[in-house]
Design a protein around this motif. Structure first.
Motif, mmCIF file in Angstrom:
data_model
loop_
_atom_site.group_PDB
_atom_site.id
_atom_site.type_symbol
_atom_site.label_atom_id
_atom_site.label_comp_id
_atom_site.label_asym_id
_atom_site.label_seq_id
_atom_site.Cartn_x
_atom_site.Cartn_y
_atom_site.Cartn_z
ATOM 1 N N LYS A 31 0.818 -1.212 0.000
ATOM 2 C CA LYS A 31 0.000 0.000 0.000
ATOM 3 C C LYS A 31 0.853 1.263 0.000
ATOM 4 C CE LYS A 31 -4.312 -1.605 1.992
ATOM 5 N NZ LYS A 31 -5.248 -1.489 3.125
ATOM 6 N N ARG A 37 0.440 -0.357 -5.604
ATOM 7 C CA ARG A 37 -0.984 0.021 -5.512
ATOM 8 C C ARG A 37 -1.648 -0.021 -6.878
ATOM 9 N NH1 ARG A 37 0.718 4.344 -2.352
ATOM 10 N NH2 ARG A 37 0.181 5.778 -4.018
ATOM 11 N N PRO A 47 -1.698 -8.070 -2.996
ATOM 12 C CA PRO A 47 -0.506 -7.452 -2.431
ATOM 13 C C PRO A 47 0.765 -8.283 -2.609
ATOM 14 C CG PRO A 47 -2.236 -7.637 -0.778
ATOM 15 C CD PRO A 47 -2.750 -8.242 -2.027
#
Length: 118
Positions: A31, A37, A47
């Motif tokens: 993040k 992102r 992720p």
């Protein structure tokens, strides 16, 4: 039968508890990185895959386009073409196996969503 599986369930629960902090750390790192992102907006890339791609590819601008990037990841089939007839071979097993597996799992999740949510 159920009582025999109970210790295994407890082991899996403990393992999940041990893995959770690492997952949270990877999520925080992904993040915090703009490229990760943006990658996570692609269906099937979470992720872990996004951060693995960011860590593996230092400068994405070095690639002229998506085909060249796919070739870098060794996701394109070999070509044996002659006389105007195109013959595509198999996808090589060279390259980053971990990245290819992550992308394969993500693609499977997108193509077969009902099987992954069980």
């Amino acid at each position: 039968m159920r009582s025999a599986l109970l210790p295994l369930v407890h082991q899996l629960t403990e393992l999940d508890d041990e893995i959770r902090p690492s997952d949270q750390e990877i999520m925080a790192l992904a993040k915090a990185d703009e490229t990760a992102r943006r990658l996570m907006t692609v269906p099937g890339i979470g992720p872990v895959t996004a951060f693995a791609l960011v860590a593996s590819v230092q400068d994405i601008s070095a690639f002229s386009g998506p085909r060249e990037f796919a070739a870098f990841l060794v996701l394109t089939p070999t070509q044996n073409s002659s006389g105007g007839k195109e013959r595509l071979g198999r996808v090589s097993k060279m390259g980053n196996r971990y990245l290819r597996k992550l992308l394969e799992v993500g693609a499977h999740a997108v193509l077969f969503p009902s099987q992954t949510q069980q």
